[in-house]
Motif scaffolding. Sequence first.
Motif, mmCIF file in Angstrom:
data_model
loop_
_atom_site.group_PDB
_atom_site.id
_atom_site.type_symbol
_atom_site.label_atom_id
_atom_site.label_comp_id
_atom_site.label_asym_id
_atom_site.label_seq_id
_atom_site.Cartn_x
_atom_site.Cartn_y
_atom_site.Cartn_z
ATOM 1 N N LEU A 119 6.223 1.264 -4.902
ATOM 2 C CA LEU A 119 4.773 1.108 -4.822
ATOM 3 C C LEU A 119 4.202 0.385 -6.038
ATOM 4 C CD1 LEU A 119 3.389 4.504 -3.424
ATOM 5 C CD2 LEU A 119 3.092 2.246 -2.417
ATOM 6 N N ALA A 140 2.842 -3.061 -5.307
ATOM 7 C CA ALA A 140 1.568 -2.971 -4.586
ATOM 8 C C ALA A 140 0.448 -2.547 -5.535
ATOM 9 C CB ALA A 140 1.683 -1.971 -3.436
ATOM 10 N N TRP A 174 -12.345 -4.813 0.658
ATOM 11 C CA TRP A 174 -11.721 -3.565 1.105
ATOM 12 C C TRP A 174 -10.604 -3.814 2.117
ATOM 13 C CZ3 TRP A 174 -11.916 0.509 -1.693
ATOM 14 C CH2 TRP A 174 -13.015 0.728 -2.511
ATOM 15 N N ILE A 208 -6.912 -2.375 1.349
ATOM 16 C CA ILE A 208 -6.236 -1.454 2.274
ATOM 17 C C ILE A 208 -4.926 -2.055 2.788
ATOM 18 C CG2 ILE A 208 -6.424 -0.332 4.554
ATOM 19 C CD1 ILE A 208 -9.506 -0.086 3.895
ATOM 20 N N THR A 209 -4.934 -3.368 3.058
ATOM 21 C CA THR A 209 -3.720 -4.051 3.534
ATOM 22 C C THR A 209 -2.597 -3.950 2.502
ATOM 23 O OG1 THR A 209 -5.051 -5.613 4.818
ATOM 24 C CG2 THR A 209 -2.765 -6.244 4.360
ATOM 25 N N ALA A 246 -2.293 -1.691 0.104
ATOM 26 C CA ALA A 246 -1.886 -0.289 -0.025
ATOM 27 C C ALA A 246 -0.989 0.142 1.143
ATOM 28 C CB ALA A 246 -3.128 0.605 -0.090
ATOM 29 N N VAL A 247 -1.372 -0.210 2.362
ATOM 30 C CA VAL A 247 -0.598 0.187 3.550
ATOM 31 C C VAL A 247 0.766 -0.503 3.561
ATOM 32 C CG1 VAL A 247 -0.506 0.077 6.084
ATOM 33 C CG2 VAL A 247 -2.626 0.750 4.945
ATOM 34 N N ALA A 248 0.767 -1.823 3.279
ATOM 35 C CA ALA A 248 2.028 -2.574 3.245
ATOM 36 C C ALA A 248 2.944 -2.025 2.154
ATOM 37 C CB ALA A 248 1.753 -4.056 3.000
ATOM 38 N N TRP A 301 3.034 1.005 0.945
ATOM 39 C CA TRP A 301 3.524 2.326 1.338
ATOM 40 C C TRP A 301 4.721 2.210 2.286
ATOM 41 C CZ3 TRP A 301 2.897 7.250 -0.122
ATOM 42 C CH2 TRP A 301 3.392 8.242 0.727
ATOM 43 N N PHE A 302 4.578 1.366 3.303
ATOM 44 C CA PHE A 302 5.642 1.245 4.303
ATOM 45 C C PHE A 302 6.863 0.479 3.800
ATOM 46 C CE2 PHE A 302 2.096 2.255 7.223
ATOM 47 C CZ PHE A 302 2.690 3.327 7.893
#
Length: 259
Positions: free
Chosen positions: A188, A191, A231, A235-236, A238-240, A242-243
């Motif tokens: 992470l 990111a 935003w 968010i993109t 953060a989500v990318a 994480w996965f």
Amino acid sequence: MDVGLLLQYGWVLLVLIALEGILAADNALVISIMVKHLPEKERKKALFYGLAGAFVFRFGSLFVISYLANVWQVQAIGAAYLLFISISFMVKRYVLKKDSHQKEVKEKQENFWVTVLKVELADLAFAVDAILAAVALAITLPTTSLPPIGGMDGGHFLVILAGGIIGLVIMRFAASYFTTLLLKRPGLETAAFLIVGWVGVKLTVSTLSHPDIGVLAKTFPKDPVWKLIFWGVMITIAVAGWFLSKEKVDPNNEATAHH
């Protein structure tokens, strides 16, 4: 104060807490990266000192808000600093491909107070936005019979102060959570640094839209399209992140599982 006035102030306080909570997420992530290299005990101390310093600064800044509103240099320095640490990380990790992380850890562990100072400077850059947003909300409230404080109505001052204090507490716990998360999922980190750079872009936009600079329109940072883009990208990432990141396996737990 009558009931109607109390309800109005209570509602604005709730909005302020929500606003501070959202803004605190940016700040908390940056701070968590700054203190991550410290041992756990020192990390907690750095977060505590950072929070104490942030409280003193925000309380004091309410008295000089009209002056602070014109200090675009604070945001400019903050933007440059955040962009620098983000780009520096990316270049070292992906261009030079140097694993200098361990060496940096050993060097930085000795610089506890330097880390605290960095935390304070980061909060200074973020706080200007947060305080100005809070003042913009509070001045829409009716005035009270309380004596004026710092050049503004006493009721306005107190609601801004209360929202700010609660926001700082949220930031402190969010920073602890982010630090733990970054240690559990090292993937992470990329990111996180991308988000730091993106926050640097946001502060750059705020600086360029300052009346004294005038590169962008004064209203641009408040434009719904820009907010949606900001935003959406945040968010993109953060989500990318994480996965695409894997949870770090604790060797002790793994050994216990085999037994």
